[in-house]
Design a protein around this motif. Structure first.
Motif, mmCIF file in Angstrom:
data_model
loop_
_atom_site.group_PDB
_atom_site.id
_atom_site.type_symbol
_atom_site.label_atom_id
_atom_site.label_comp_id
_atom_site.label_asym_id
_atom_site.label_seq_id
_atom_site.Cartn_x
_atom_site.Cartn_y
_atom_site.Cartn_z
ATOM 1 N N ASN A 197 6.672 -25.771 78.008
ATOM 2 C CA ASN A 197 6.338 -24.736 77.039
ATOM 3 C C ASN A 197 4.887 -24.284 77.133
ATOM 4 O O ASN A 197 4.366 -23.632 76.237
ATOM 5 C CB ASN A 197 6.637 -25.206 75.612
ATOM 6 C CG ASN A 197 5.968 -26.517 75.260
ATOM 7 O OD1 ASN A 197 4.887 -26.819 75.754
ATOM 8 N ND2 ASN A 197 6.627 -27.313 74.412
ATOM 9 N N ASP B 249 11.106 -23.894 78.398
ATOM 10 C CA ASP B 249 12.095 -24.874 77.927
ATOM 11 C C ASP B 249 12.940 -25.476 79.050
ATOM 12 O O ASP B 249 13.933 -26.158 78.783
ATOM 13 C CB ASP B 249 13.015 -24.281 76.856
ATOM 14 C CG ASP B 249 12.274 -23.956 75.574
ATOM 15 O OD1 ASP B 249 11.253 -24.603 75.304
ATOM 16 O OD2 ASP B 249 12.727 -23.052 74.839
ATOM 17 N N ASP C 188 11.120 -29.719 79.433
ATOM 18 C CA ASP C 188 10.941 -28.816 78.284
ATOM 19 C C ASP C 188 9.594 -28.109 78.364
ATOM 20 O O ASP C 188 8.787 -28.133 77.425
ATOM 21 C CB ASP C 188 11.059 -29.575 76.961
ATOM 22 C CG ASP C 188 12.413 -30.240 76.802
ATOM 23 O OD1 ASP C 188 13.408 -29.633 77.232
ATOM 24 O OD2 ASP C 188 12.470 -31.363 76.258
ATOM 25 N N THR D 77 6.676 -34.637 79.011
ATOM 26 C CA THR D 77 7.398 -33.706 78.153
ATOM 27 C C THR D 77 6.393 -32.841 77.399
ATOM 28 O O THR D 77 5.462 -33.365 76.793
ATOM 29 C CB THR D 77 8.274 -34.441 77.136
ATOM 30 O OG1 THR D 77 9.188 -35.261 77.841
ATOM 31 C CG2 THR D 77 9.034 -33.462 76.258
#
Length: 362
Positions: free
Chosen positions: A317, A280, A315, A346
């Motif tokens: 992940n 994150d 972000d 992203t």
């Protein structure tokens, strides 16, 4: 006859007191063999007159009598009650022909918030605001409207071994409860995870509580505290042979994810190699061509993106890949550096540059 006082008159009051042991009366036949004698025997008082009160007190005393031509009025708290009993406990088993609380209740006698051991044949207590507990389970059973709020009596009860089942806890309705056969385990967690069970769970004493901590994706258990002290940071917390309440709290932290950055000859990408990034979070890569060279292509997660000097993963992940290809400028040309705007991606999307830019040829 009473273990604490024989007779109460003139608005006398006994409060915050307790007795234990036994009180026994032997009645001897008098000269008139046809007469019947009243015998008032009580653990606290033999007789409580009108206007008198016993409050916030207990008796673990067993009252008894023997003799002929006797009209017994024998109770573990009071023999004959014309006054008031309020907020009291009677915990002993009555002897033969005695009663749990009072032997007899007069017209002006009243009982409020009194609890006693329920024994077959001794259940003569009256009053809607009273309760009982059984000798087999020690469970307090309040009648409708029963309440209790005397910390002083609870303190006295806790000091007496015969009443040691009482603790200074209160049930939701305000009356006291016995020492619990259950324990409460309260589990709380920080952000990015939960637990099972979550909140307060009830277990029987002696049982084992198994608590499973459940981090969100890309998170792990960072720390666990048990009753405020450090505990093993594992996803399963096991508490065996439970005998008291506990609190468990867990915190979670992001895992390290990898972004693999590489470049061919004639330039660099920084940082490079297997770069660790917290879940994150974001990271920016800087791309620089050597003198006399330029960026030919940038591949992010298998897709070509517009030429740029910087690229940001936001972000993060998952695992990502970025590869930059450089080449030398053409012979006889004076190709300038690429001055593209910053690119970004992203999550799983590689994204695009904002301004591809161009070189100048001459």
């Amino acid at each position: 006859v009473g273990d604490l006082v024989g007779e109460m008159e003139n608005s006398a009051v006994i409060t915050d007191s307790g007795v234990s042991g036994n009180v026994s009366v032997t009645a001897i036949r008098g000269g008139d063999t046809s007469a019947t004698y009243d015998v008032c025997t009580g653990g606290i008082a033999g007789y409580v007159g009108a206007g008198c009160k016993i409050k916030n007190s207990y008796s673990s005393c067993s009252a008894s009598f023997q003799g002929q031509n006797v009209q017994p009025k024998s109770g573990n708290m009071v023999g004959m009650l014309d006054g008031t009993l309020e907020g009291c406990y009677s915990s002993s088993t009555p002897s033969t022909a005695s009663k749990a609380v009072y032997g007899a209740l007069g017209e002006s006698g009243s009982v409020k918030n009194v609890y006693y051991r329920r024994i077959f044949g001794a259940e003569n207590i009256t009053g809607t605001e009273c309760g009982t507990f059984t000798s087999s389970t020690s469970n307090v059973t309040p009648n409708t409207g029963a309440s209790f709020a005397s910390a002083s009596l609870l303190s006295l009860l806790n000091k007496n071994t015969s009443c040691s089942w009482v603790v200074s806890d209160y049930a939701n309705n305000g009356y006291p409860v016995q020492k619990k056969n259950t324990v409460n385990i309260k589990v709380t967690t920080g952000a990015n995870g939960t637990s099972s069970p979550n909140g307060t769970a009830v277990y029987q004493k002696g049982d084992t509580a198994t608590i499973r901590l459940e981090p969100d994706e890309n998170y792990s258990v960072a720390s666990v505290t048990l009753d405020g002290g450090a505990y093993q940071a594992k996803e399963t917390v096991s508490l065996s042979a439970l005998m008291k309440d506990h609190t468990v709290h867990a915190e979670f932290s992001p895992n390290d994810l990898v972004i693999r950055a590489s470049a061919t000859a004639y330039g660099t990408i920084s940082p490079s190699g297997d770069v660790l990034v917290k879940a994150d979070s974001s990271i920016t890569f800087t791309i620089t061509a050597n003198k006399g060279c330029h960026i030919k292509e940038i591949i992010v997660d298998g897709e070509s993106i517009p030429i740029t000097n910087k690229y940001t993963f936001s972000d993060v992940n998952d695992t990502h890949y970025i590869t930059v290809y450089f080449e030398e400028n053409s012979p006889g040309s004076n190709q300038g550096p690429i001055n593209g705007g910053a690119g970004s991606g992203t999550g799983n999307n590689p994204g695009t540059g904002n301004n591809p830019g161009s070189g100048n040829n001459s």
